[in-house]
Each structure stands twice: as C-alpha cells, then as structure tokens.
Scaffold this active site. Structure first.
Site, PDB file in Angstrom:
ATOM      1  N   ASP A  34     -40.683  12.439  47.203  1.00 37.78           N
ATOM      2  CA  ASP A  34     -41.332  11.176  46.381  1.00 37.78           C
ATOM      3  C   ASP A  34     -41.348  10.041  47.719  1.00 37.78           C
ATOM      4  OD1 ASP A  34     -40.656   8.974  43.690  1.00 37.78           O
ATOM      5  OD2 ASP A  34     -42.681   9.292  44.824  1.00 37.78           O
ATOM      6  N   ASP A 210     -48.150   7.605  48.144  1.00 38.36           N
ATOM      7  CA  ASP A 210     -47.149   7.803  47.249  1.00 38.36           C
ATOM      8  C   ASP A 210     -47.338   9.481  46.908  1.00 38.36           C
ATOM      9  OD1 ASP A 210     -46.129   6.623  44.236  1.00 38.36           O
ATOM     10  OD2 ASP A 210     -45.379   8.244  45.252  1.00 38.36           O
TER      11      ASP A 210
HETATM   12  O1  LIG Z   1     -44.137   6.813  38.148  1.00 39.85           O
HETATM   13  C1  LIG Z   1     -44.679   7.412  39.074  1.00 39.85           C
HETATM   14  N1  LIG Z   1     -45.911   6.870  39.543  1.00 39.85           N
HETATM   15  C2  LIG Z   1     -46.391   5.716  38.932  1.00 39.85           C
HETATM   16  C3  LIG Z   1     -47.447   6.647  37.911  1.00 39.85           C
HETATM   17  C4  LIG Z   1     -48.276   5.410  37.205  1.00 39.85           C
HETATM   18  C5  LIG Z   1     -48.777   4.259  37.968  1.00 39.85           C
HETATM   19  C6  LIG Z   1     -47.826   3.809  38.752  1.00 39.85           C
HETATM   20  C7  LIG Z   1     -46.965   4.673  39.727  1.00 39.85           C
HETATM   21  N2  LIG Z   1     -44.309   8.488  39.769  1.00 39.85           N
HETATM   22  C8  LIG Z   1     -43.318   9.385  39.200  1.00 39.85           C
HETATM   23  C9  LIG Z   1     -44.114  10.622  38.498  1.00 39.85           C
HETATM   24  O2  LIG Z   1     -44.911  10.016  37.510  1.00 39.85           O
HETATM   25  C10 LIG Z   1     -43.017  11.534  38.024  1.00 39.85           C
HETATM   26  N3  LIG Z   1     -43.650  12.657  37.249  1.00 39.85           N
HETATM   27  C11 LIG Z   1     -42.487  13.679  36.836  1.00 39.85           C
HETATM   28  C12 LIG Z   1     -43.348  14.582  35.887  1.00 39.85           C
HETATM   29  C13 LIG Z   1     -44.389  15.398  36.758  1.00 39.85           C
HETATM   30  C14 LIG Z   1     -45.443  14.315  37.395  1.00 39.85           C
HETATM   31  C15 LIG Z   1     -44.466  13.351  38.299  1.00 39.85           C
HETATM   32  C16 LIG Z   1     -41.914  11.874  39.178  1.00 39.85           C
HETATM   33  O3  LIG Z   1     -40.842  11.278  38.838  1.00 39.85           O
HETATM   34  C17 LIG Z   1     -40.976   9.712  39.323  1.00 39.85           C
HETATM   35  C18 LIG Z   1     -42.150   9.823  40.109  1.00 39.85           C
HETATM   36  O4  LIG Z   1     -42.587  11.171  40.083  1.00 39.85           O
END
Ligand SMILES: O=C(NC1CCCCC1)N[C@H]1[C@H](O)[C@@H](N2CCCCC2)[C@@H]2OC[C@H]1O2
Length: 325
Positions: A34, A210
């Site tokens: 990440d 990201d």
């Molecule tokens: O929260 C974000 N990004 C935000 C998204 C909305 C707009 C602002 C930024 N990234 C996370 C992501 O969603 C997670 N997730 C887990 C399940 C499968 C998909 C990935 C994973 O855990 C932390 C990180 O990666």
C-alpha cells in the site's frame, strides 16, 4: 541489493497481494502493498479468533528472530473506514529475495470487519513515507526505507495488471517492463504520501499514487465531464457513485505527467478498466472505476490508473516516473 515479487489481483482487481516472508523459519503471508500508508501490519496469533476468518497469521513466538518492541503500540484507520491496531515485534522480513533484518512487524490485536471479511489478505505492507507510520512512542520505518540504503538504486517500481499477475521490483528498473520513455515528475511528500501533479484535459490535478486504493478519485468537474460522454451514466446516491449500463462502451481516460519542456508523457486508462464491476447480481448496472473525490479531500490515482502504467517510486530523488506498457 534488489528484490522482485509477484503482485496477484484479487476479486476483479480490488486489491493486489504479494507473498512476504517473516521470521525464522520463514512464515509466508500474502500482504497488500500500500503506497498510501506506512505500517507493515499482519494478522497474528494476537488477533482474536473471532476476527480471523481463514487468513494466514504471524506467530512471533515460533520465530527465533522475533523480538518484542517493548511498550510499542500502533493504531491505524484508512479512508474507507477500515482500521486495525496492536503491538510491535522486530523481525526479519524478506520481499522477493530482498531481506531487512530488523523490520517493525505490527501484530494486530484488533482488525475491523472489512479486514476480517477479506479472507485473502493477511495484512498490509506500507510503502508511503515513514513520517506517517503510526507506531508509538517511537515511530518505525517502512520496509522500503529500511532497505533503501542497501538497494542498487533507491527506488521501487509497480507494474500492476488487469486480471493478471504483475510485479513490484525493488532497487532497479526493468527496461523490458515498459514501452517508450519514463516521464518523471516531482513528489510532494509533505503529507507522507507519493503526491504529484498530473494534467487532465488541460486541468492540473494534484493527487497521490496509491496502490492500496482500488479506484481513481478526481475532482467532480473532471468526473462529471467524463461520464457526460456515456449515455445512461448518472450519479446514484444509493451506490454513492457514478453508475451506467454494463453494456456501455466507456471512453478511454488519459492524464499527462511531467508536462514540462519535454511535453511529458501520457497515461491512457482503457475505457474497459473504468467499467469496474456490476452493482448487483443482475449485471444490468455497473459501477465506475473513476469517481469523485469531493467526499475525500484529496485526489487519488488508485489501482485503476496504476495498472495502466509502469510506475517508478523514486525515494532517492523524490520523484514519480510513469511509462506506458
Ligand atoms: O481506504 C483506502 N483508500 C481510501 C478509499 C476511499 C477513498 C479514500 C482512500 N484504502 C484501503 C483499502 O480500501 C483497503 N481494502 C481492503 C479490502 C480490499 C480492498 C482494499 C486496504 O486496507 C487499507 C487500504 O487498503
């Protein structure tokens, strides 16, 4: 030194997981690399059984190289509302043959439901800047920061693919992995992210690269303009995003990076990537891979964009390189 590890897409490119060896003897866990965060945290024997749902867990007690980092704790929350927290060990971590001997491995004592439900991921390996690592009282370095002084070149590259295995390389640029030239642009890491400015339809957009975010989130004006080209596309409040008929042929989405004197380079996201996924089992309506950043406060070039390019995360020169592939 250098390293090279496969990045495997899960559930329609929702995330990309890489095998990471931790401890002695090695325990291999699939982690989500990440570039939007800076903690290496794992499901562990310290995670409540009720929150573990098939994930491989790290057992520090069976690693002869694990040392508890006394008094250290961590707690992180992500933009999607997910969170986790726990305690810290120092242990040997190897990624694609590249080893860091005293890496902070953050063992989860609590994970939120979306992590428990994600059976394929055992945690995250943060590749943003160490300034936003959450370990307290003594902030810890990322795997990349610890490895950087030993790398042949102070950089890593991301080569994510649609519905196919891609690769993260550490310490070198694989010239066979991209076409044309790499266009570089300065990184603003003042918020701890890989921040940069791209140009979309002549408009400058400042955002972050990201790998941990699935979609692209850009200013409303750009997103509205894009979907105005797709008949039947609309913003749907129940899905909290733009949706459209799944049979739509989506326009490509391009952005320019490094647009200085040399004109920079253009990244083209195929329209098919923007047709991200059906909103329900009927497959009538589909959810867009390009969405508005208005509820976030920052623009994000997530996996939908990154998998259309070969991206150089240059920590030595604090620049991002983008190439077609
Ligand atoms: O929260 C974000 N990004 C935000 C998204 C909305 C707009 C602002 C930024 N990234 C996370 C992501 O969603 C997670 N997730 C887990 C399940 C499968 C998909 C990935 C994973 O855990 C932390 C990180 O990666």
């Amino acid at each position: 030194d250098s390293g090279s590890v496969t990045a495997s897409p899960r559930q329609q490119d929702t995330e990309y997981l890489c095998p990471v060896q931790i401890g002695s003897p090695a325990q291999t866990l699939p982690l989500d690399f990440d570039t939007g965060s800076s903690d290496l945290w794992v499901f562990s024997t310290d995670t409540p059984r009720s929150e573990v749902n098939g994930q491989t867990v790290y057992d520090a007690s069976s690693s002869s190289s694990a040392k508890r980092l006394s008094g250290a704790t961590w707690k992180i929350s992500y933009g999607d509302g997910s969170s986790s927290s726990g305690i810290v060990y120092l242990d040997t971590v190897t990624v694609g043959g590249l080893t860091v001997s005293r890496q902070a491995v953050e063992a989860a004592k609590q994970v939120s439901s979306s992590f428990s439900r994600d059976t394929s991921s055992s945690g995250l390996l943060g590749l943003a800047f160490s300034s936003i690592n959450t370990v307290s009282p003594n902030q810890q370095k990322t795997f990349f920061d610890n490895a950087m002084p030993h790398l042949d070149a102070p950089l890593f590259t991301a080569d994510l693919k649609h519905n196919a295995d891609g690769r993260y390389n550490f310490g070198y640029i694989d010239k066979s992995a991209y076409t044309g030239s790499i266009s570089y642009t300065p990184v603003d890491n003042s918020q701890g992210f890989w921040g940069f400015t791209a140009t979309v339809d002549g408009t400058d957009v400042t955002g972050i690269a990201d790998t941990g975010t699935t979609l692209i989130y850009l200013p409303d004006s750009i997103v509205t303009s894009y979907y105005s080209q797709v008949s039947g596309a609309r913003y749907d409040s129940s899905n909290a995003g733009y949706i459209f008929p799944c049979g739509s042929s989506m326009p490509d989405f391009s952005f320019n990076v490094g647009g200085g004197g040399g004109g920079g380079g253009t990244v083209t996201v195929p329209g098919s990537y923007v047709n991200f996924a059906p909103t329900d089992q009927t497959g009538q309506t589909c959810f867009g891979g390009l969405q508005s950043d208005s509820s976030i406060g920052i623009s994000i070039f997530g996996d939908i964009a990154l998998k259309a390019a070969f991206v150089v995360f240059d920590g030595g020169n604090k620049q991002l390189g983008w190439a077609a592939k």
